[in-house]
Write a protein that holds these residues in place. Structure first.
Motif, PDB file in Angstrom:
ATOM      1  N   ASP A 589       0.966  -1.068  -0.023  1.00 34.50           N
ATOM      2  CA  ASP A 589      -0.164   0.090  -0.048  1.00 34.50           C
ATOM      3  C   ASP A 589       0.854   1.064   0.004  1.00 34.50           C
ATOM      4  O   ASP A 589       0.362   2.359   0.469  1.00 34.50           O
ATOM      5  N   PRO A 591       2.797   4.762  -1.403  1.00 38.02           N
ATOM      6  CA  PRO A 591       2.260   5.837  -2.314  1.00 38.02           C
ATOM      7  C   PRO A 591       2.911   5.358  -3.721  1.00 38.02           C
ATOM      8  O   PRO A 591       3.736   4.883  -3.859  1.00 38.02           O
ATOM      9  N   LYS A 592       2.071   5.889  -4.620  1.00 41.55           N
ATOM     10  CA  LYS A 592       2.292   5.635  -5.803  1.00 41.55           C
ATOM     11  C   LYS A 592       3.589   6.321  -6.284  1.00 41.55           C
ATOM     12  O   LYS A 592       4.450   5.693  -7.208  1.00 41.55           O
ATOM     13  N   GLU A 593       3.948   7.439  -5.994  1.00 38.72           N
ATOM     14  CA  GLU A 593       5.187   8.002  -6.008  1.00 38.72           C
ATOM     15  C   GLU A 593       6.219   7.097  -5.518  1.00 38.72           C
ATOM     16  O   GLU A 593       7.349   7.140  -6.430  1.00 38.72           O
ATOM     17  N   SER A 595       6.379   4.056  -5.079  1.00 39.72           N
ATOM     18  CA  SER A 595       6.397   2.895  -5.756  1.00 39.72           C
ATOM     19  C   SER A 595       7.078   2.943  -7.223  1.00 39.72           C
ATOM     20  O   SER A 595       7.876   2.532  -7.796  1.00 39.72           O
ATOM     21  N   ALA A 596       6.776   4.386  -7.828  1.00 34.13           N
ATOM     22  CA  ALA A 596       7.322   4.833  -9.136  1.00 34.13           C
ATOM     23  C   ALA A 596       8.960   4.891  -9.128  1.00 34.13           C
ATOM     24  O   ALA A 596       9.656   4.496  -9.800  1.00 34.13           O
ATOM     25  N   ASP A 599      10.376   1.688  -9.142  1.00 32.05           N
ATOM     26  CA  ASP A 599      10.694   1.023 -10.564  1.00 32.05           C
ATOM     27  C   ASP A 599      11.608   1.702 -11.190  1.00 32.05           C
ATOM     28  O   ASP A 599      12.680   1.239 -11.887  1.00 32.05           O
TER      29      ASP A 599
END
Length: 772
Positions: A589, A591-593, A595-596, A599
């Motif tokens: 869960d 944050p998208k930032e 996770s990015a 990546d």
């Protein structure tokens, strides 16, 4: 750019210098004496006799400096030869011409220079007599005058040296001429003894030189000819300069030969200088003609002989058919024949023939003459004519009889022999200039060595002649020496390489050919060795072998180092990648930032690993030997396309003329994979097009990979082949920047080339070649 001066007639000056044959000659004390005197008079530590060649100044004599030559463009003397007086530089550091000269800024640190030109009799300045100091100074007028006088003495030495060389050459040529002459040549001293005889003497008479030289010449004269011989020799005591006569000489086999002599005395020593020709055959021919005129036309035709008779009373001239044949005239009346005959005599020989006719009528003696006849088409024949006068009861000459012989072929052959003799001498001289030559007898003892042999072995000739070369300079294994000896003793030419030992203890290598010379029993009586100095070549081979072994060792060390480095670099990268994946898995869960960013981190790790792999591949190209195999290029391309190009969004064209070749599969596969992968990766069109073409050109296979992508600006055509170079930012398009550099290195290692044809937004075409 500094312009170096040259005399107005430089080519003629260089030719005049070479005629002295002094360049690269050994030192001579006479020249050293002059340089020492010049150094003393001018008070300088250095004095030189410098000769200016086309590219260098060479020193015949040096005092105070241990060099033999320097380049012409750095020389001070090149300015000296431009004038007639002393050229002086008082302080080279303050002279704009010489301030930056390497002989001024470096050794020998010239500060002062003065040179007097070496002015020869033809007006050419061959070089200079110069004095040099490491401190500035100025010569007095007396010193300058002395320097010019000493320069004149150098020229006198050069002239004397040239005259000696010319004299020695003339003496050798004259001796060769005497030795090769078919005529018998001798010197008889005042005691009536043979002093010197040439090889023709021994060839004709059959005696050895030892049997002839020192023996009285009257011992060999036919007893019936002694009185006439003494009579002729007495003419010399009465002041005649030359006498000509014939007599018979006893051969060792007991037979006599008829010799025709020309003899002149030496006014100083009284010795007789004599030349004789063996006239036996001619006399036999004359006697046969006189005895009965038994010559047949057929034999005359074969022998190219003609006979004639001239009646001085009636003026009737009669020729045989052979005579007409030689003169190429049709038979005609006697009154026309005389005029036609004389019209064919060479104009320079006609007066000589007229004189013989007058002398015969006066003396009544036999005669012999050579002359030329010239035909309307300008062909020339050489004629030998022998005649005998006949007298009536009153002692008057009333008739002449004789023969002629066409000796054109003989004369031409003699001239060719003379020419060939000169050619042989020239060849020998050329051989002596370029090769190491020695001659050994059947016992292996040296009988001749040339100057090059002495130069390379550092022995003097008197240290070599009469010695066994194997014990002096020979330095090769005993077994090899035995094989060489067995080869040449069996009348076989030996060729090979050998290492020899010079007098100073250094070694030198020769590539030699040893030729055995055989006697009449086919046994070798001497051996001639002709070789070239290959010391530099052998040293280069040894250095190359050492370098190759060292390179192989370095390559192995480099491979080991690359393996260790790549392993040590990849290990933490894999750890970082695994750790980032575990964090993402443990925090689903996040944050998208964040996770990015993870990546992005894994992308950077992947790029780093690809970069390491690319560097390793680039470093191994050309160092690792790959086995060649037969490749169907069209099939290989189809396989690469299937594995790289997406099924949708691309249109692929492959020519059907791709050949089957033998090469390293992995290298060519890497080239096509990189180029096609780049065409796919960078394409920005909705339908990407890739074309693969082949063309056979002279000596090469030519390939091209063309796409319809964004293209490459001309400014980047060379840059893209450099290691780690990319056009787009790595954040925009993932790339290590090594792929095209690997492609370029593979192609150039194989002997090919690669280039780009492209413009911005107009697609890109990579064209490369590999040798067939």
């Amino acid at each position: 750019m500094k312009i170096h001066p040259k005399p107005e007639k430089e080519l003629e000056r260089l030719k005049a210098l070479k005629e002295y044959a002094v360049l690269d000659s050994l030192p001579e004390k006479e020249y050293n004496s002059i340089t020492q005197l010049a150094s003393y008079i001018c008070g300088t530590p250095i004095a030189l006799v410098s000769l200016i060649d086309s590219q260098r100044q060479w020193f015949k004599s040096t005092i105070g400096i241990d060099v033999t030559e320097t380049s012409r463009e750095d020389s001070f003397c090149q300015y000296t030869i431009m004038g007639d007086g002393v050229f002086e530089v008082s302080n080279a550091l303050e002279n704009e011409i010489f301030a930056d000269n390497p002989l001024v800024t470096g050794a020998p640190k010239i500060r002062f220079y003065a040179g007097a030109p070496l002015h020869d009799a033809n007006g050419f300045n061959l070089g200079s007599l110069c004095v040099i100091d490491t401190k500035p100074k100025i010569l007095t007028e007396e010193q300058k005058n002395a320097l010019q006088l000493l320069a004149g003495q150098v020229v006198l030495l050069l002239d004397a040296r040239k005259k000696n060389l010319d004299l020695n050459k003339s003496q050798r040529e004259f001796q060769n001429f005497i030795d090769l002459s078919k005529d018998l040549v001798c010197i008889a001293n005042v005691d009536g003894l043979f002093y010197k005889v040439n090889p023709a003497f021994t060839s004709v008479l059959g005696y050895s030189k030892e049997e002839l030289e020192g023996s009285p010449f009257v011992n060999f004269i036919h007893p019936d000819d002694l009185a006439s011989t003494y009579h002729e020799v007495e003419k010399l005591s009465r002041g005649e300069l030359t006498i000509s006569f014939e007599n018979r000489y006893l051969c060792k086999n007991g037979k006599y030969v008829v010799l025709s002599w020309n003899t002149s005395p030496d006014p100083l020593t009284g010795n007789l200088y004599c030349i004789a020709r063996n006239m036996t055959k001619e006399k036999e021919a004359e006697q046969s003609l006189i005895d009965g005129n038994r010559l047949l036309d057929e034999s005359q035709s074969i022998a190219k002989i003609g006979s004639w008779k001239f009646d001085l009373v009636t003026n009737d001239l009669i020729w045989s058919e052979g005579h007409y044949r030689i003169f190429e005239l049709d038979k005609m009346p006697t009154d026309q024949l005389y005029k036609a005959y004389r019209s064919r005599i060479h104009k320079d020989d006609l007066a000589k023939l007229n004189k013989v006719s007058i002398d015969v009528n006066k003396t009544g003696k036999d005669f012999k003459i050579k002359y030329r006849i010239v035909f309307p088409d300008q062909r020339v024949k050489h004629i030998l004519e022998i005649g005998q006068p006949f007298k009536n009861e009153n002692g008057e000459v009333t008739e002449l009889k004789g023969i002629i012989q066409d000796i054109t072929a003989i004369t031409m052959a003699e001239q060719k022999i003379i020419q060939k003799s000169k050619e042989i001498q020239d060849i020998r001289s050329a051989l002596d200039e370029s090769a190491i030559v020695s001659i050994s007898n059947q016992m292996g003892l040296l009988t001749y060595v040339n100057d090059n042999f002495c130069t390379i072995s550092k022995y003097a000739k008197d240290e070599l002649i009469g010695k066994d070369q194997r014990s002096i300079t020979g330095h090769f294994p005993e077994e090899s020496a035995k094989i060489t000896l067995r080869t040449i003793v069996k009348d076989t030419i030996w060729k090979g390489e050998m290492r020899n030992l010079a007098k100073d203890g250094s070694y030198y290598w020769e590539k030699a050919t040893i030729v055995p010379f055989l006697d009449e029993k086919n046994n070798p009586y001497q051996y001639i060795s002709i070789s070239t100095d290959i010391t530099d070549q052998k040293n280069a081979e040894e250095n190359l072998n050492y370098a190759l072994l060292n390179l192989e060792k370095k390559n192995k060390e480099l491979d080991q180092f690359a393996y260790v480095v790549s392993h040590d670099l990849k290990a933490p990268l894999r750890a970082i990648n695994n750790l980032s994946e575990w964090i993402v898995e443990d925090m689903p869960d996040m944050p998208k930032e964040a996770s990015a960013n993870f990546d992005l981190l894994r992308g950077r790790v992947l790029r780093m690993e690809n970069l390491i792999n690319g560097v390793l591949e680039y470093s191994r190209i050309g160092r690792v030997e790959i086995e060649k195999e037969t490749i169907d290029l069209e099939l290989m391309l189809r396989q690469i396309i299937d594995s790289i190009v997406p099924d949708e969004g691309f249109e692929i064209t492959v020519d059907d003329n791709f050949p089957i070749i033998v090469t390293e599969r992995i290298l060519l596969q890497q080239v096509f994979s990189n180029l096609i992968s780049n065409a796919v990766k960078h394409n920005n069109k909705s339908l990407g097009k890739i074309e693969c073409h082949y063309q056979s050109v002279s000596g090469f296979h030519q390939f091209s990979i063309k796409d319809n992508g964004p293209g490459i600006a001309e400014a980047y055509h060379k840059k893209v082949f450099e290691v780690f170079q990319t056009i787009e930012a790595r954040d925009v398009k993932e790339s290590t920047g090594i792929g095209l550099s690997i492609v370029k290195k593979i192609i150039e290692e194989k002997g090919g080339t690669i280039h780009i044809e492209s413009e911005q937004n107009k697609g890109c075409n990579f064209i490369f070649t590999v040798p067939k």
